[in-house]
Design an enzyme around this catalytic site. Structure first.
Site: not given
Length: 402
Positions: A8, A15, A89, A178, A205, A207, A238, A282, A328-330, A332, A384
């Site tokens: 990615n 990554k 990706r 996504h 999804h 994040g 966004r 957070r 990330g949010i979903g 954690n 992914e």
């Protein structure tokens, strides 16, 4: 058996995750960050070890060379040519790609033509691809597209109500994003569906970037992101969906160009713009607990936008059997899962176990709904990279058979 690398490449990052396929064993993973800077960061994880260096990384070619040398030096592989194929990706595949494809000149040209739809992503993906191609010219390369999963949408789901000629002339339509994540969640979600269900899933999804999809029988019917990742629900920086006249009005009032305002919508809005605190959920939660009024309204606005799409997709699917939280949010933020599900209690009879919800963080997977809930609710960490590796290995295996 073959070693397959999922890649990615971002504008200033690279990554990677190396798999042994088809066993799906992760051999190593890591990231090169701040590419183009003298204080770039290279991190590689292997055999329960983690090695991080700060050093100059001039460009993606240098990052690839650094990675391949590390694989040899740390004896992760004996020879870099053990890497038989690479899956890359690609954020934007436009109307051209409904599945992963083996890379050739035509594929590269089409991805390049789509740079205006994903200027921060597609160009970087191609730079990363070329760097690996130069280093490993004999290896197979496969592109996996974030937009491919959403190609099953019907015209009435992806067209915008603008003059039809403009839609056709400029391929101006909803593409979503996504998709690789939503496809993974749709597949993994099958084990949480009750027997006899109609296989109707709403995948969330959520994040820093966020999108929801309405999925039936593992096919996408609708998704929230639009022509670009700016559309849909409110995100970290966004706006998500807006009344189109907001752009014209603010440009005139602030004496800014469309391009300048577009950057504000992309990078200075969402959690950050509304709260004035941070783009990180957070920090928003902390500020809410401290009574910060702007953080409180940002928090409410974020939840409301997600609920709007869940309601819309409930109608689009004719009901829902499973809601999945991921990213990330979903994965954690039990706080947001609880708030969203509590708001769905009266309308959809969603009931969650708060103890299970609190426990389901840091990579844990499972149901958080109770037996009394009419809709199953699950937390599934997305992956992914494994989807990219699976598609890439499938092409590699079939090519060898042929």
């Amino acid at each position: 058996m073959a070693k397959i690398m999922a890649v990615n490449a971002g504008s200033s990052s690279l990554k990677f995750k190396l798999y042994e396929m088809p066993s799906e064993e992760v051999i190593t993973s890591g990231i090169a960050e701040r590419i183009g800077h003298d204080d770039a960061i290279f991190t590689i994880k292997y055999q329960n070890e983690k090695d991080t260096k700060i050093l100059p990384i001039k460009n993606h070619s240098v990052a690839v060379d650094l990675l391949l040398k590390a694989l040899i030096e740390k004896e992760i592989v004996k020879d870099i040519h053990e890497i038989k194929a690479l899956g890359h990706r690609i954020v934007q595949g436009g109307k051209y790609f409904s599945q992963s494809v083996i890379v050739n000149e035509d594929v590269v040209n089409k991805v390049r033509s789509l740079i205006p739809l994903a200027p921060l992503h597609n160009e970087a993906h191609l730079i990363g691809y070329q760097a690996f191609k130069d280093a490993l010219p004999e290896s197979l390369n496969v592109f996996t597209f974030d937009t491919a999963f959403h190609q099953t949408m019907a015209e009435e789901d992806y067209l915008f109500p603008i003059p039809y000629e403009l839609s056709i002339k400029y391929d101006c339509r909803r593409y979503g994003a996504h998709g690789t994540s939503h496809k993974y969640l749709a597949h993994e979600g099958q084990k949480y569906l009750k027997k006899g269900s109609l296989n109707r899933i709403i995948s969330c999804h959520i994040g820093s970037g966020a999108s929801l999809s309405a999925i039936k029988n593992e096919k996408c019917l609708a998704t929230s992101m639009g022509l670009t990742p700016l559309g849909g629900v409110m995100m970290g920086t966004r706006t998500g969906d807006l009344d189109p006249s907001v752009m014209d009005y603010l440009c005139r009032m602030e004496n800014k160009s469309v391009s300048e305002m577009y950057q504000i919508f992309n990078k200075q809005s969402g959690f950050l713009g509304v709260s004035g605190v941070s783009n990180d959920s957070r920090d928003i939660i902390d500020a809410v607990n401290q009574g910060n009024p702007r953080a409180i309204i940002a928090d409410k606005l974020f939840i409301r936008r997600i609920l709007d799409y869940i309601g819309q997709y409930y109608v689009r699917l004719g009901g829902v059997d499973l809601i999945i939280f991921s990213a990330g949010i979903g994965e954690n933020a039990s706080y947001y899962r609880q708030k969203i599900c509590e708001a769905l209690k009266d309308s959809l009879s969603v009931i969650i176990d708060n103890n299970k919800n609190e426990e389901m963080i840091r990579g844990k997977e499972g149901l958080i709904s109770t037996n009394e809930s009419k809709v199953q609710v699950a937390v599934i960490p997305t992956d992914e990279e494994i989807m990219i590796a699976r598609d890439t290995y499938a092409y590699f295996a079939n090519k060898n058979i042929e």
